[in-house]
Design an enzyme around this catalytic site. Structure first.
Site, PDB file in Angstrom:
ATOM      1  CE  LYS A   1      45.365  -5.958  62.866  1.00 48.02           C
ATOM      2  NZ  LYS A   1      45.979  -4.514  62.817  1.00 48.02           N
TER       3      LYS A   1
ATOM      4  CB  SER B   1      44.737  -3.910  58.864  1.00 44.74           C
ATOM      5  OG  SER B   1      45.669  -2.901  60.644  1.00 44.74           O
TER       6      SER B   1
ATOM      7  CB  SER C   1      44.217  -0.252  61.668  1.00 43.47           C
ATOM      8  OG  SER C   1      45.042  -0.815  60.923  1.00 43.47           O
TER       9      SER C   1
END
Length: 665
Positions: free
Chosen positions: A133, A213, A237
């Site tokens: 990420k 996210s 997330s």
């Protein structure tokens, strides 16, 4: 009987070729369907000596490690197969990557192969790539957080767990797309002229959100672009995108994954890096690499006693007799609980009136029925004390973010020697209007002071947050359960242009209709696991979550194995992306709010925020041009499609005051 994690993981890796399982052949079925194109690599299975033609891009991470470590395929060849799958399937349109440096990935793979050729050990990962990420630092790669001000900023060092992964002879595949500054469980990043920021798409249905996210990380794993990935979880997330993409996602106990000063922060009292995998064996193996097993966690202000970070796995754990607590009245987060399944009296359960909510209720009920049939004891409990605890904590959480966000970002910029940036620079350049609006209360333009005083923050840290954790632990203990179980959302995965209508209030806060149990797990420092339970009638995955007190990561992973045996891993999405040949454009638009249709909302303006989704180019599948009740993509889905969800949301009895809603994801 539980056994040490690393021993279990190694046995599972080797078992693919028979060393632990009596010579069984590598199974393709568990990894996904065979690719129709000429991406196939030929590899000899050591157990039989015969040649087996397999699509290595579709293998689980565990099976790929077995091939790599046996040297039946080189790391370079494996990376090339991933790239070929990515290119031939047109997966670039998913917008999963923010940074993909192919020459660097191939060079890193070649370095592992050269090490093996020189007779040096390349175990345990043998050159397997990891998707990361883009809020987690990797030396040599920018960390952008999908926000304009950080574009091109390359950290001088990697997060410690990245170094651990590389020391285990793994390599980095790339930096993955996310909701801007990790602030949404939808990962919607509207296209603003001049900002090269995109929205990651769901590989199963490109008109649906990928969760967030960590949307790009999850989508890449589900699409077989990456074998596994790192996520980051502040308030769901890792878990939200895992559910949306039909994979497994772990939020570990705070402090057990070491990312010190190598994570673009939101709040240091809730942020943690997590892990994602297509199978539980993959997730357990990745966890064994990342976990600092010799550490204890004393997450600040919330865990009263240190808990060990060791995670011991019981591969033979049984569901028969397992007691799982099921919140019976936590408002809209529990659409699936029914008296038929729990054999109990009527419960005050929110069920959305529209199709997404009904599908989620049906899927949840079917999953609960299956668990009960396997001997699971579902223990409904009155969660009103948790409702109250989290409602009270939101005010403190907002103060916490208001205090922590500027400090944490300032520390991050200082530690990285980004002398050309300050926190205001990042804030002023934010791409998504609702994020800027949501963050505005956290930053005082005139004096650049924190929201809330030092005393407020200390009170939250020493009293408010621990009270939520205590309420969570007390509820857990009072019902004598091994874990909590709950749906990931009140609705199935939503369309991009229906996900956010969000209500923008006069005081500047933004409230989404897609809230869940994610946040209370984070505030209470629980460890949690998201897992798939099936697919809805649109072919999009659905899932649930389990959680337990901090230090029970091994239990979460063990139960994940049992859930996988029951529900199975999800089938692979189509090997050609439906959006192949197109580029997605997500546009931020205002939409009229109708108080008569949508229900009264105190202090609300007459504006909803919404998005339209268009695809530019000739898409490979015509479903994209026929989707949506109000016409083809490009016109957007009618806001009336979600009025039932909105009305139930805003009229929920435990609705938290708007001023106390946090936007951190």
């Amino acid at each position: 009987m539980a056994r040490p994690l690393r021993m279990f993981s190694v046995c599972l890796v080797v078992a693919a070729y028979g060393a632990c399982a009596g010579g069984q052949e590598l199974s393709r079925a568990a990894s996904g369907r065979v690719h129709p194109r000429s991406l196939l690599q030929t590899a000899a299975a050591p157990a039989s000596g015969a040649s087996a033609t397999i699509d290595v891009a579709l293998l689980s991470a565990t099976d790929a490690i077995a091939l790599l470590c046996s040297r039946n395929i080189t790391s370079v060849a494996y990376v090339q197969a991933l790239f070929a799958h990515y290119d031939s399937g047109g997966f670039a349109c998913l917008n999963s990557f923010i940074t993909l440096n192919r020459p660097q990935v191939l060079a890193d793979a070649a370095a592992v192969d050269a090490k093996a050729a020189a007779g040096q050990s390349i175990t345990p990962l043998c050159g397997l790539p990891l998707a990361v990420k883009d809020s987690i630092d990797v030396q040599g790669y920018p960390t952008t957080g999908a926000t304009p001000a950080l574009a091109g900023h390359i950290p001088p060092y990697s997060a410690p767990l990245i170094d651990m992964y590389k020391q285990a002879n793994g390599i980095i595949l790339g930096k993955m797309n996310l909701a801007e500054l990790s602030t949404s469980i939808g990962s919607i990043n509207p296209n603003i002229p001049g900002n090269n920021i995109t929205t990651p798409l769901n590989p199963y249905n490109q008109t649906k959100i990928p969760g967030g996210s960590s949307g790009g990380s999850a989508a890449s794993v589900a699409a077989r672009i990456a074998p596994w990935a790192l996520c980051e979880d502040t308030g769901g997330s890792c878990r939200s995108p895992a559910i949306a993409n039909g994979i497994f996602g772990l939020r570990p106990t705070l402090g057990c994954y070491n990312y010190s000063d190598g994570l673009l922060p939101a709040t240091f009292t809730r942020d943690t890096v997590g892990a994602m995998g297509r199978t539980m064996t993959d997730l357990i193996t990745l966890d064994s690499i990342l976990r600092s097993s010799n550490m204890t966690s004393t997450a600040v202000g919330s865990i009263p006693d240190p808990v060990a970070c060791n995670a011991f796995i019981d591969p033979n754990i049984t569901l028969n007799g397992l007691r799982l607590g099921l919140p019976s009245n936590f408002g809209w987060v529990n659409p699936g609980l029914s008296s038929q399944i729990t054999s109990s009296s009527r419960h005050d359960v929110y069920t959305p009136t529209k199709s997404e909510g009904q599908r989620m209720a049906n899927l949840t009920n079917a999953a609960l029925a299956k668990l009960v049939a396997a001997g699971v004891v579902l223990v409904p409990f009155d969660s009103s004390n948790l409702d109250q605890a989290i409602a009270v904590s939101w005010a403190g959480a907002t103060e916490s973010i208001g205090y922590e966000l500027p400090d944490a970002l300032s520390r991050y910029l200082f530690r990285h020697n980004y002398t050309d940036l300050n926190v205001l620079d990042i804030f002023n350049a934010i791409n998504k209007p609702t994020i800027k609006t949501g963050y505005e209360p956290y930053i005082n333009y005139r004096e650049f002071q924190r929201v809330g005083s030092d005393t407020d923050w200390v009170e939250y840290l020493s009293t408010g947050r621990p009270s939520v954790a205590k309420a969570w632990r007390d509820t857990f203990a009072a019902h004598d359960v091994q874990a909590f179980l709950y749906p990931g959302s009140a609705v199935t995965v939503q369309a991009l242009d229906a996900f956010e209508p969000a209500v923008q209030f006069d005081n500047g806060t933004v409230v989404s209709a897609n809230t869940s149990f994610f946040q209370i797990d984070s505030i209470s420092t629980a460890t949690a696991l998201a897992f798939p339970i099936g697919m809805d009638n649109t072919g999009t995955p659905a899932g649930m979550q389990i959680s337990a007190p901090p230090g029970n990561d091994g239990l979460m992973l063990s139960l994940g194995l049992a859930m996988e045996r029951m529900f199975g891993p999800m089938p692979a999405p189509p090997t050609t992306a439906a959006c192949s040949g197109c580029t997605a454009n997500v546009t931020y638009v205002p939409a009229n709010y109708n108080a008569t249709l949508d229900g009264p909302i105190p202090n609300a303006t007459e504006t909803w925020t919404s998005y339209t989704l268009t695809f530019n180019g000739q898409c490979a599948s015509n479903y994209l041009t026929s989707y949506g009740k109000s016409g083809p993509i490009g016109r957007g889905v009618s806001l009336l499609d979600t009025t039932g969800i909105r009305s139930n949301y805003v009229n929920a009895t435990m609705l938290v005051p708007a001023a106390n809603i946090s936007t951190a994801g």
